[in-house]
Design an enzyme around this catalytic site. Structure first.
Site, PDB file in Angstrom:
ATOM      1  N   HIS A 175     -10.881  -3.666   2.405  1.00 17.22           N
ATOM      2  CA  HIS A 175     -10.799  -3.352   3.831  1.00 17.22           C
ATOM      3  C   HIS A 175     -11.698  -2.198   4.257  1.00 17.22           C
ATOM      4  O   HIS A 175     -11.867  -1.960   5.455  1.00 17.22           O
ATOM      5  CB  HIS A 175      -9.345  -3.004   4.185  1.00 17.22           C
ATOM      6  CG  HIS A 175      -8.846  -1.806   3.421  1.00 17.22           C
ATOM      7  ND1 HIS A 175      -8.564  -1.848   2.078  1.00 17.22           N
ATOM      8  CD2 HIS A 175      -8.584  -0.536   3.809  1.00 17.22           C
ATOM      9  CE1 HIS A 175      -8.155  -0.664   1.671  1.00 17.22           C
ATOM     10  NE2 HIS A 175      -8.168   0.162   2.698  1.00 17.22           N
ATOM     11  N   ASP A 176     -12.247  -1.461   3.300  1.00 22.26           N
ATOM     12  CA  ASP A 176     -13.081  -0.299   3.609  1.00 22.26           C
ATOM     13  C   ASP A 176     -14.568  -0.564   3.418  1.00 22.26           C
ATOM     14  O   ASP A 176     -15.376   0.360   3.533  1.00 22.26           O
ATOM     15  CB  ASP A 176     -12.691   0.881   2.709  1.00 22.26           C
ATOM     16  CG  ASP A 176     -11.412   1.571   3.154  1.00 22.26           C
ATOM     17  OD1 ASP A 176     -11.074   1.481   4.349  1.00 22.26           O
ATOM     18  OD2 ASP A 176     -10.753   2.198   2.303  1.00 22.26           O
TER      19      ASP A 176
ATOM     20  N   ASP B 102      -3.092   4.743  -2.274  1.00 20.92           N
ATOM     21  CA  ASP B 102      -4.171   5.284  -1.451  1.00 20.92           C
ATOM     22  C   ASP B 102      -4.547   6.686  -1.920  1.00 20.92           C
ATOM     23  O   ASP B 102      -3.680   7.496  -2.261  1.00 20.92           O
ATOM     24  CB  ASP B 102      -3.694   5.318   0.010  1.00 20.92           C
ATOM     25  CG  ASP B 102      -4.786   5.650   0.986  1.00 20.92           C
ATOM     26  OD1 ASP B 102      -5.813   4.947   0.994  1.00 20.92           O
ATOM     27  OD2 ASP B 102      -4.609   6.612   1.762  1.00 20.92           O
TER      28      ASP B 102
ATOM     29  N   ASP C 262       0.851  -1.184   0.000  1.00 19.00           N
ATOM     30  CA  ASP C 262       0.000   0.000   0.000  1.00 19.00           C
ATOM     31  C   ASP C 262       0.889   1.235   0.000  1.00 19.00           C
ATOM     32  O   ASP C 262       1.826   1.331   0.806  1.00 19.00           O
ATOM     33  CB  ASP C 262      -0.898   0.013   1.244  1.00 19.00           C
ATOM     34  CG  ASP C 262      -2.348   0.248   0.913  1.00 19.00           C
ATOM     35  OD1 ASP C 262      -2.638   1.323   0.355  1.00 19.00           O
ATOM     36  OD2 ASP C 262      -3.187  -0.619   1.200  1.00 19.00           O
TER      37      ASP C 262
ATOM     38  N   GLU D 268      -6.645   4.211  -5.850  1.00 20.11           N
ATOM     39  CA  GLU D 268      -7.953   4.423  -5.228  1.00 20.11           C
ATOM     40  C   GLU D 268      -8.465   5.770  -5.723  1.00 20.11           C
ATOM     41  O   GLU D 268      -7.931   6.812  -5.345  1.00 20.11           O
ATOM     42  CB  GLU D 268      -7.815   4.416  -3.702  1.00 20.11           C
ATOM     43  CG  GLU D 268      -9.122   4.619  -2.982  1.00 20.11           C
ATOM     44  CD  GLU D 268      -8.935   4.811  -1.487  1.00 20.11           C
ATOM     45  OE1 GLU D 268      -9.842   4.435  -0.733  1.00 20.11           O
ATOM     46  OE2 GLU D 268      -7.889   5.340  -1.065  1.00 20.11           O
TER      47      GLU D 268
END
Length: 594
Positions: free
Chosen positions: A348-349, A216, A109, A273
């Site tokens: 994960h979100d 991210d 990440d 993202e």
């Protein structure tokens, strides 16, 4: 006939990442090797053969860097170190080697919109207004209202439902944080800052052998530096959502080209993202091979469906036709160009896909998980699977109290709801009803749903740890766990393995094929045709998204000689038998020609 672009995707200059099937790991909740209740890198290493057997060829690990863990590692204090409970740099070297030895690649990440307030860069930046790193973050003086009261520079709300500015007493200025107070935003207009980001966060790990990054908040680095107020969309809130102002700023493409030039030296991929970018042309600007910036992006239309436009925790409901339209949009946007797309329904979100898009009722959960596996594995693009998705993990039970939810987003959301109720003078009955509704919304879409420990077996704490887990294990772990499924040919895990195997074997059809939606207005079933780039393979996918049987008859009008490739449930005559609740079937016609 297929387009030249679709043929090139399948048989021309194919980048390795287009054929990637990627398994995402959330380190804290994946596998604990030492009994301290927290997942770790050695735990990941111990399951590499399990991951390899699933059929995936790439692993993405969410942040494992050193961090105070205010936002589960997305507040990084040192890009070049590992969070001690997770392990060491030596452990990471072992993991990289373990992946490569098994023919798998490893992604990390990349969190570079902000750092932790404990990062040495920010510590220097806030030490004084004259520090050389002062301009590495975004500092602004206060504004004052008519009564002389100090106010932040603008009315922006952070992504965690609080003011996006925090006052620093020591230097008497505000700093910007689009996320938590402890996550100050870096100032990307400072070239020296950018160079150090690239060196410390990217090149350090690329030199160690990682194969790319999930990036991210990839479109938030370029802000409007005059910081205008956001439009007022919530009159009850002092601070307003400002994503349309700070996403996709004027210098974003410049910054990403700088990053892409570094990544190209290592043949590394990126998946960005990319929130608040609904226009396909704008997305293509990020992913076109003609202007290398990002390999691909995550679009959030699907996982955001049925959520409020302002209050993203509030559920408004949706129809299957709307879900189809979203998938159709992002499946077809790469036709006739050199862009690429992604396939995912969990991360994960997000809430768990079985609970979100099908049914987690005990009588339907297994079939729902298989249905969604069939959907994911037959769509075009690079496919992402989230830990636990391969065994059909679900959202947490609806009767969990708010105290069990540990995510800062959920905690702040409930706090905001209560503050608004107090401000409007709501009655006790109204407060209780609103808080109950808020908890149901958190239960449906809150991030904690994806962060409960992976359910490895039916032993205490689901085999995740021999100690006390950092977060409560989902109550259904004795029924849903990997050990119970690994040797069961009818399990969700076995079904995922079969479907990934078929996706890999017929990559021209499933990974690279064109997508053609059928019956867009049908609110019960989701059907589509896939065509291989060469035109010699076709697939018909039919999915029942209801808990009732649906009539079905295999279409014959186009002359296709369909045969069943795979079904989610046993059926005597797949060509005409009604689709059972949450049943899916894939038919193929090999040798077809347009």
């Amino acid at each position: 006939m297929p387009s030249n672009d679709s043929l090139a995707r399948a048989s021309g200059n194919v980048k390795w990442w287009k054929n990637a099937n990627i398994f995402q790991i959330w380190p804290a909740s994946y596998k604990d090797s030492n009994g301290d209740g927290i997942g770790d890198i050695q735990g990941i290493i111990s399951t590499l053969d399990y991951i390899k057997a699933l059929g995936v060829n790439t692993i993405w690990i969410s942040p494992m860097y050193d961090s105070p863990q205010i936002d589960m590692g997305y507040d990084i204090s040192d890009y070049e170190s590992v969070y001690p409970p997770y392990g060491t740099l030596d452990d990471m070297d072992q993991l990289i080697k373990g992946c490569h030895d098994r023919g798998m690649k490893l992604l990390l990440d990349l969190v570079i919109n902000h750092t932790s307030d404990q990062h040495k860069w920010f510590q220097e930046s806030r030490s004084s207004k004259t520090n050389p790193k002062r301009d590495w973050y975004i500092w602004r003086p206060a504004k004052y209202d008519a009564d002389g009261n100090r106010q932040p520079p603008n009315n922006w709300m952070s992504c965690f439902s609080e003011c996006a500015w925090t006052w620093d007493e020591h230097t008497q200025e505000y700093y910007l944080h689009l996320f938590c107070v402890e996550q100050p935003d870096l100032n990307w207009t400072n070239e020296e800052c950018r160079r150090e980001i690239y060196r410390s966060a990217m090149e350090f790990w690329l030199e160690k052998g990682v194969d790319g990054f999930r990036v991210d908040t990839v479109n938030m680095y370029s802000k409007p530096m005059d910081f205008p107020d956001a439009p007022i969309v919530d009159p009850l809130s002092k601070y307003q959502p400002a994503g349309t102002l700070y996403c996709n700023g004027p210098e974003m493409h410049k910054y990403l080209r700088e990053m892409a030039a570094i990544l190209a030296r290592y043949d590394a991929m990126t998946v960005g993202e990319l929130p608040l970018t609904p226009n396909t042309k704008d997305v293509l600007d990020y992913v076109s091979l003609k202007d290398p910036q990002l390999s691909m992006v995550f679009q959030f239309d699907l996982v955001d469906i049925g959520r409020g436009p302002v209050d993203m925790m509030k559920l408004t409901g949706y129809k299957l036709s709307a879900l189809k339209a979203i998938i159709n949009k992002w499946q077809t946007f790469i036709e006739g160009n050199d862009g690429w797309t992604t396939v995912f329904s969990e991360n994960h979100d997000q809430g768990r896909s079985v609970s979100r898009f099908a049914s987690d009722a005990p009588e339907h959960a297994t079939n729902s998980a298989k249905l969604l596996a069939m959907l994911n594995t037959t769509l075009t693009g690079t496919m992402f699977i989230y830990q636990g998705q391969e065994i059909g993990m679900t959202n947490v039970p609806k009767d969990w109290p708010i105290e069990e939810y540990l995510d800062v987003g959920s905690i702040n959301y409930m706090k905001l709801i209560k503050e608004k109720l107090e401000a409007t003078g709501a009655s006790e009955e109204e407060k209780a009803k609103a808080v109950h509704e808020a908890l149901l919304n958190i239960n449906a879409v809150g991030r904690d749903n994806a962060r409960t420990p992976v359910q490895w077996d039916s032993s205490p704490h689901a085999g995740f740890t021999t100690g006390k887990p950092w977060m409560r294990v989902n109550d259904n772990y004795k029924k849903i766990n990997a050990a119970a499924q690994i040797n069961d040919p009818d399990s969700v895990l076995s079904f995922w393995k079969r479907m990934i195997g078929l996706r890999t074997k017929h990559s021209s059809l499933f990974t690279f094929g064109s997508f053609h939606l059928l019956e867009p207005e049908n609110e019960q079933t989701f059907s589509y045709v896939k065509k291989s780039a060469e035109g010699d393979e076709k697939a018909l996918v039919v999915l029942n998204f209801t808990d009732q049987a649906q009539e079905f008859k295999l279409p014959t009008e186009d002359g296709a000689n369909w045969s069943l490739l795979q079904g989610t449930q046993p059926v005597e005559d797949p060509t005409s038998a009604p689709l059972k609740a949450y049943e899916g079937r894939v038919f193929v016609n090999f040798g077809a020609r347009d």
